[in-house]
Design an enzyme around this catalytic site. Sequence first.
Site, PDB file in Angstrom:
ATOM      1  N   ARG A 161       0.799  -1.233   0.000  1.00  0.00           N
ATOM      2  CA  ARG A 161       0.000   0.000   0.000  1.00  0.00           C
ATOM      3  C   ARG A 161       0.825   1.273   0.000  1.00  0.00           C
ATOM      4  NH1 ARG A 161      -2.119  -3.360   3.559  1.00  0.00           N
ATOM      5  NH2 ARG A 161      -3.250  -4.888   2.328  1.00  0.00           N
ATOM      6  N   THR A 174       2.452  -5.688   3.879  1.00  0.00           N
ATOM      7  CA  THR A 174       1.723  -5.099   2.757  1.00  0.00           C
ATOM      8  C   THR A 174       1.403  -3.639   3.030  1.00  0.00           C
ATOM      9  OG1 THR A 174      -0.377  -5.744   3.780  1.00  0.00           O
ATOM     10  CG2 THR A 174       0.567  -7.277   2.177  1.00  0.00           C
ATOM     11  N   GLY A 201      -0.063 -11.553   8.064  1.00  0.00           N
ATOM     12  CA  GLY A 201       0.168 -12.992   8.221  1.00  0.00           C
ATOM     13  C   GLY A 201      -0.882 -13.659   9.091  1.00  0.00           C
ATOM     14  N   GLU A 235      -3.259 -15.355   8.313  1.00  0.00           N
ATOM     15  CA  GLU A 235      -3.655 -16.678   7.817  1.00  0.00           C
ATOM     16  C   GLU A 235      -2.545 -17.692   8.061  1.00  0.00           C
ATOM     17  OE1 GLU A 235      -5.003 -13.738   6.235  1.00  0.00           O
ATOM     18  OE2 GLU A 235      -6.493 -14.605   7.552  1.00  0.00           O
ATOM     19  N   TRP A 271      -2.047  -5.087   9.694  1.00  0.00           N
ATOM     20  CA  TRP A 271      -1.647  -4.799   8.317  1.00  0.00           C
ATOM     21  C   TRP A 271      -2.412  -3.633   7.685  1.00  0.00           C
ATOM     22  CZ3 TRP A 271      -5.594  -5.536   4.760  1.00  0.00           C
ATOM     23  CH2 TRP A 271      -6.676  -6.324   5.187  1.00  0.00           C
ATOM     24  N   ASN A 330      -7.699 -10.877  12.536  1.00  0.00           N
ATOM     25  CA  ASN A 330      -8.308 -12.106  13.066  1.00  0.00           C
ATOM     26  C   ASN A 330      -7.387 -12.866  14.012  1.00  0.00           C
ATOM     27  OD1 ASN A 330      -6.909 -12.739  10.394  1.00  0.00           O
ATOM     28  ND2 ASN A 330      -7.205 -14.777  11.212  1.00  0.00           N
ATOM     29  N   ASP A 377     -13.744 -14.157  10.347  1.00  0.00           N
ATOM     30  CA  ASP A 377     -12.596 -13.460   9.764  1.00  0.00           C
ATOM     31  C   ASP A 377     -12.877 -11.984   9.507  1.00  0.00           C
ATOM     32  OD1 ASP A 377      -9.960 -13.178   8.818  1.00  0.00           O
ATOM     33  OD2 ASP A 377     -10.624 -13.369   6.752  1.00  0.00           O
ATOM     34  N   ARG A 380     -14.791  -4.286   8.955  1.00  0.00           N
ATOM     35  CA  ARG A 380     -15.107  -5.434   8.113  1.00  0.00           C
ATOM     36  C   ARG A 380     -16.410  -6.085   8.561  1.00  0.00           C
ATOM     37  NH1 ARG A 380      -9.981  -8.202   6.224  1.00  0.00           N
ATOM     38  NH2 ARG A 380     -10.728 -10.247   6.807  1.00  0.00           N
ATOM     39  N   TRP A 422     -13.189  -1.646  -4.449  1.00  0.00           N
ATOM     40  CA  TRP A 422     -11.946  -2.007  -3.753  1.00  0.00           C
ATOM     41  C   TRP A 422     -10.926  -0.895  -3.911  1.00  0.00           C
ATOM     42  CZ3 TRP A 422     -12.537  -6.653  -1.222  1.00  0.00           C
ATOM     43  CH2 TRP A 422     -11.445  -7.080  -0.457  1.00  0.00           C
ATOM     44  N   TRP A 476      -7.209  -9.384  -2.817  1.00  0.00           N
ATOM     45  CA  TRP A 476      -8.197 -10.382  -2.426  1.00  0.00           C
ATOM     46  C   TRP A 476      -9.346 -10.385  -3.432  1.00  0.00           C
ATOM     47  CZ3 TRP A 476     -10.389 -11.022   3.249  1.00  0.00           C
ATOM     48  CH2 TRP A 476     -10.949 -12.313   3.360  1.00  0.00           C
TER      49      TRP A 476
END
Lengths: 599, 142
Positions: A133, A177, A193, A195, A261, A279, A321, A350, A493, A557
């Site tokens: 970004r 990112t 990270g 995930e 992030w 998450n 999530d 979110r 987005w 994504w």
Amino acid sequence: MLRRTALAIALAFSATAGSTVASANDELLKLQKDPNQWVMANGNYASWRYSPLNQITRENVGQLRPAWQFSTGVLRGHEGGPLVIGDVMYIHTPFPNRVFALDLNNPGRVIWRYEPTQDPSVIGVMCCDTVNRGPAYADGKIILSQADTTLVALDAKTGKEVWKVKNGDPAKGETSTMSPLVVGDKVMVGISGGEFGVRAHVTAYNLKDGKLVWRAYSVGPDSDILFDPQKTTEMGKPVGANSSLKTWEGDEWKIGGGGTWGWISYDPELNLIYYGSGNPGTWNPSQRPGDNKWSMTIFARDANTGVARWVYQMTPHDEWDYDGVNEMILADNVEVGGQRVAKTLVHLDRNGFGYTLNRENGELLVAQKYDPVVNWASHVDMKTGRPQVVREFSTGSGGEDNNTQNICPAALGSKDQQPASYSPKTGMFYVPTNHVCMDYEPFRVSYTAGQPYVGATLSMYPPKGEDHMGNFIAWDAGKGKIVWSKPERFSVWSGALATAGDIVFYGTLEGYLKAVDVKDGKELFSYRTPSGIIGNVNTFTHKGKQYIGVLSGVGGWAGIGMAAGLGGDNEGLGAVGAYKALSDYTQLGGVLTVFALPN
Amino acid sequence: MKISLVSACVLAAALAGPARAANDAKDDYERPYHVEDGKVDQSVYNGYRRYGNSCLQCHGPDGLGSSYAPNLTESLKHMTHEQFSDTVINGRQNVTASQQNVMPSFGHVEDVVMYLDDIYAYLKARSDGVLGRGRPERMLKK
């Protein structure tokens, strides 16, 4: 730039001063107010993404046209946007994380170009494309957080490395990112990270030499998360000792996620930074009983020490999530229930709720749905701050291997990182949103360092009976109400930009840059750039003329779910248009487009 | 969608008839899945889930590919089982001036190695068109 030597001297004096705000800040504090430049990713410290420039207006925006374009030579998703400092524009790319300094006096001529050497295996541990970004600017330096978590400061004039420091370990799935934020004499940066079972943190480094000053984890013991059990508060009360550890079973917190992030904002008067965490650990809630604090949390931290002033966990024990990392917009004098609140923080999460808090003390003022289809919680209890989860949509209540259907929003959130815009002129927030729902089935996973630690299968699709997957909305954060909503075929987005010309800009996944009327969302301008837009729009002047800049280059994504088109079992049950694949509309490729009115 | 429905019927018929008895080793190899009335065996189902955990974030929902990783329902039309396993175990890098594609190696990842045949079975069923998009339904355990 002329003041660089003076600043360097001032900086030397204040290097380790604890309590005062250092002077490199003075430069940025001034620059962020100059509408002719665009010196930080979201326009200013308050993350407004607003410009008082008014040459391009509701009346003439229809005549806007591309002035020049520049290909980055990189194919994958281009998030973030250009910076403009003086006569130079800085743009960046996803992995390999090139940075270009472009001469505005000779549009598009490359003054310097930087490309770090990175082990390409990091690409394999980036969850959702290799996006970045963008860099930060301060004190004659361009500061980039590379995919492999190297934080590098470049000389803004030459592109030469000034210092470099490693912020994480990609072998464990830690990547980067985000766009760093420079506050005073420090650079703040987080970790991606979520995930991969990482334990994320925000870290402050010396702007001068890259030395680590403080590091604040999202989860863990008080000494790691920099909490003062008596002074750090949630909902007005001290959090007490071990506020994070208490909410995890066993050692699960060590792989507790809480990715950092997203974006960081800053209030210079309070000297607090604001950001959110993502998450907790695996997406399988059964493997981590408890509230999993402080994942999914808004943090207010002292910029000098990192110690948390207040926190607010939006989604305790996440089952969907719904990362809490979206931008924190610092708006002043927002009217809530007939009363003006001097300092608020507005956050469109979110999880589909738009939150308004008092940013001095973390008091929760408003929590309302900003997409009417949001169904996982009926409402937020304003006394406890907890969402009232609807049992039917709790993915944990049925246990592992049980598929929960028609949850809205999908894991992508009603909005992801794509930053909204706040116009102090209208008092409204202009928000790019996703309009997507999901089925979610958790299952047991084992943790291997550096490997995905997901533990859920998902399918995503538009809300039942609807055929569009995005909306661009105007949001009243004082009332918690949608003012207008403009449907888009795909998720929006792209980061928005509102201006004093009474217009708002945003990009679409098909690749259109659009301008709409702040008053009702009526489309006044659209231009098809070469690829889908997941970047953020900015504006600046050069030689007295106003320009609009944006990166296109589809991916991220959005590029995962939508390259194939969202669909599933319900395919063919109508709403055919919605399942049309994004690949029918756009292809990859990073291009900067700069727009202007004809002379 | 139409195509896969048709082939699903063809397959169902094949499985129902004497062909089923002749479902020898070779057949198992080329069609390593059992799909009946749109319902799948445990292996395919597990493959679907393991795919979701380890592959979906790059190869997209239902194996259909993303903006940066190939559509595996197409790949499996020309890849052998061996080539598939080899790619997943060892990974593949395609990093040049214009490409930044990395397929990680999964050789040391338990959840993938142990269930590699299940993942293959799921993707092969998708690739052969006998299984539609989304979460497959399981056959009742006998």
